[in-house]
Design an enzyme around this catalytic site. Structure first.
Site, PDB file in Angstrom:
ATOM      1  N   GLY A  12       0.781  -1.236   0.000  1.00 10.38           N
ATOM      2  CA  GLY A  12       0.000   0.000   0.000  1.00 10.38           C
ATOM      3  C   GLY A  12       0.810   1.280   0.000  1.00 10.38           C
ATOM      4  O   GLY A  12       0.326   2.318   0.456  1.00 10.38           O
ATOM      5  N   ARG A  91      -5.181  -8.768  -8.368  1.00 14.59           N
ATOM      6  CA  ARG A  91      -6.063  -9.766  -8.970  1.00 14.59           C
ATOM      7  C   ARG A  91      -6.559  -9.274 -10.326  1.00 14.59           C
ATOM      8  O   ARG A  91      -6.792  -8.075 -10.514  1.00 14.59           O
ATOM      9  CB  ARG A  91      -7.248 -10.074  -8.066  1.00 14.59           C
ATOM     10  CG  ARG A  91      -6.838 -10.891  -6.852  1.00 14.59           C
ATOM     11  CD  ARG A  91      -8.035 -11.307  -6.055  1.00 14.59           C
ATOM     12  NE  ARG A  91      -8.959 -12.152  -6.801  1.00 14.59           N
ATOM     13  CZ  ARG A  91      -8.830 -13.463  -6.975  1.00 14.59           C
ATOM     14  NH1 ARG A  91      -7.801 -14.103  -6.458  1.00 14.59           N
ATOM     15  NH2 ARG A  91      -9.731 -14.147  -7.646  1.00 14.59           N
ATOM     16  N   ILE A  92      -6.694 -10.223 -11.232  1.00 11.68           N
ATOM     17  CA  ILE A  92      -7.240  -9.876 -12.543  1.00 11.68           C
ATOM     18  C   ILE A  92      -8.747  -9.681 -12.382  1.00 11.68           C
ATOM     19  O   ILE A  92      -9.416 -10.490 -11.724  1.00 11.68           O
ATOM     20  CB  ILE A  92      -6.921 -10.985 -13.564  1.00 11.68           C
ATOM     21  CG1 ILE A  92      -5.404 -10.990 -13.826  1.00 11.68           C
ATOM     22  CG2 ILE A  92      -7.706 -10.791 -14.855  1.00 11.68           C
ATOM     23  CD1 ILE A  92      -4.922 -12.141 -14.680  1.00 11.68           C
ATOM     24  N   ASN A 107      -5.689   2.608 -12.735  1.00 11.39           N
ATOM     25  CA  ASN A 107      -4.649   1.698 -12.230  1.00 11.39           C
ATOM     26  C   ASN A 107      -3.282   2.341 -12.402  1.00 11.39           C
ATOM     27  O   ASN A 107      -3.096   3.211 -13.249  1.00 11.39           O
ATOM     28  CB  ASN A 107      -4.684   0.381 -13.016  1.00 11.39           C
ATOM     29  CG  ASN A 107      -3.706  -0.650 -12.476  1.00 11.39           C
ATOM     30  OD1 ASN A 107      -3.582  -0.826 -11.272  1.00 11.39           O
ATOM     31  ND2 ASN A 107      -2.979  -1.311 -13.369  1.00 11.39           N
ATOM     32  N   HIS A 109       0.683   1.037 -13.112  1.00  9.87           N
ATOM     33  CA  HIS A 109       1.440  -0.151 -13.518  1.00  9.87           C
ATOM     34  C   HIS A 109       2.921   0.205 -13.569  1.00  9.87           C
ATOM     35  O   HIS A 109       3.285   1.265 -14.099  1.00  9.87           O
ATOM     36  CB  HIS A 109       0.962  -0.641 -14.890  1.00  9.87           C
ATOM     37  CG  HIS A 109       1.655  -1.884 -15.329  1.00  9.87           C
ATOM     38  ND1 HIS A 109       1.343  -3.128 -14.808  1.00  9.87           N
ATOM     39  CD2 HIS A 109       2.670  -2.083 -16.196  1.00  9.87           C
ATOM     40  CE1 HIS A 109       2.133  -4.043 -15.352  1.00  9.87           C
ATOM     41  NE2 HIS A 109       2.948  -3.435 -16.210  1.00  9.87           N
ATOM     42  N   GLU A 174       6.273   6.549  -9.059  1.00  8.82           N
ATOM     43  CA  GLU A 174       4.858   6.177  -8.893  1.00  8.82           C
ATOM     44  C   GLU A 174       4.219   7.067  -7.838  1.00  8.82           C
ATOM     45  O   GLU A 174       3.081   7.537  -7.988  1.00  8.82           O
ATOM     46  CB  GLU A 174       4.730   4.712  -8.469  1.00  8.82           C
ATOM     47  CG  GLU A 174       5.182   3.722  -9.528  1.00  8.82           C
ATOM     48  CD  GLU A 174       4.934   2.270  -9.115  1.00  8.82           C
ATOM     49  OE1 GLU A 174       3.886   1.977  -8.522  1.00  8.82           O
ATOM     50  OE2 GLU A 174       5.810   1.424  -9.380  1.00  8.82           O
TER      51      GLU A 174
HETATM   52  C1  GRF Z   1       3.409  -0.969  -7.485  1.00  6.79           C
HETATM   53  O1  GRF Z   1       4.645  -1.081  -8.142  1.00  6.79           O
HETATM   54  C2  GRF Z   1       2.293  -0.785  -8.475  1.00  6.79           C
HETATM   55  O2  GRF Z   1       2.675  -0.093  -9.627  1.00  6.79           O
HETATM   56  C3  GRF Z   1       1.965  -2.209  -8.840  1.00  6.79           C
HETATM   57  O3  GRF Z   1       2.123  -2.957  -7.652  1.00  6.79           O
HETATM   58  C4  GRF Z   1       3.025  -2.261  -6.785  1.00  6.79           C
HETATM   59  C5  GRF Z   1       2.273  -2.031  -5.534  1.00  6.79           C
HETATM   60  O4  GRF Z   1       3.035  -1.426  -4.531  1.00  6.79           O
HETATM   61  N1  GRF Z   1       0.664  -2.285  -9.426  1.00  6.79           N
HETATM   62  P1  GRF Z   1       2.313  -0.744  -3.305  1.00  6.79           P
HETATM   63  O5  GRF Z   1       1.363  -1.790  -2.701  1.00  6.79           O
HETATM   64  O6  GRF Z   1       1.568   0.451  -3.794  1.00  6.79           O
HETATM   65  O7  GRF Z   1       3.407  -0.401  -2.345  1.00  6.79           O
END
Ligand code: GRF
Length: 218
Positions: A12, A91-92, A107, A109, A174
């Site tokens: 998270g 999960r898909i 989302n 990624h 991110e």
């Molecule tokens: C992140 O790298 C996100 O892009 C991917 O899964 C990872 C999750 O990390 N979908 P967090 O749970 O937000 O720390």
């Protein structure tokens, strides 16, 4: 003010970047709840520490993906959010779920889509010898890790990088671009027209870095 529900499965940290930005007054949204499909997700404790309500819809308690997705959709609909923000949700999702929330489901990624959809993106970027890697915030469509792109950040792949160092460099970006993208959405600056995103905003601070550094004209 727009409201969002954040959906997680684990650590998270992206969720926390949104909670932090909201608490700092930098993200004009109400976070109605954090949902997790795993009762042991570390992020649930983080959300609680920020005073955000949490709920678990445990996928192991459902006989099928469709049944789990229907329960998730019902829980989310009960909260009535403007946007559903997937943040490390592992999960898909079924087509029915995606279609139900189409245009409101976002989302993040950890790659520059459309390269490296799916898992182990950093390992694969290193294996391919990519010199530029990054992350993408996008609308979710039924096709896995595809969908109209809202914002991307690029980072260099450096000599001596391993999966851990590269993942950390991408994750730092991110945590910048997810709050940025959600802010644009909350402010109504993102228009989705025939499957393409148009931004009514200067892209300040969005594209973070390219390698080699961009040449500035004299
Ligand atoms: C992140 O790298 C996100 O892009 C991917 O899964 C990872 C999750 O990390 N979908 P967090 O749970 O937000 O720390």
């Amino acid at each position: 003010m727009k409201s969002i529900v954040i959906v997680i499965s684990g650590r998270g940290s992206n969720m926390e970047s949104l909670l932090k930005a909201t608490a700092a007054g930098e993200l004009p949204v109400r976070i109605s709840a954090v949902l997790s499909n795993r009762p042991d997700a570390v992020g649930l404790r983080t959300a609680a520490a920020y005073g955000v309500p949490t709920q678990v819809v445990d996928h192991t308690e459902y006989a099928s993906r469709e049944a789990f997705d229907a329960a998730m959709a019902e829980t989310i609909d009960g909260l009535g959010p403007d946007f559903v923000v997937l943040a490390g949700f592992m999960r898909i999702l079924s087509d029915a779920f995606v279609q139900h929330f189409q245009g409101r489901l976002i989302n993040i990624h950890p790659s520059l889509l459309p390269s490296f959809t799916g898992l182990h993106t950093h390992r694969r970027a290193l294996q391919e010898g990519a010199r530029i890697h990054g992350c993408t915030v996008h609308f979710v469509t039924p096709s896995l890790d595809h969908g109209p792109i809202i914002v991307q950040a690029a980072v260099p792949v450096l000599d001596g990088d391993d999966e851990v160092s590269l993942a950390a460099r991408v994750l730092a970006q991110e945590h910048c671009v997810y709050p940025l993208a959600i802010r644009w959405l909350a402010e109504g600056r993102v228009r989705l027209v025939e499957g393409r995103v148009f931004l009514d905003t200067p892209q300040d601070g969005a594209a973070v870095l390219v390698s080699p550094p961009a040449q500035v004209a004299p």
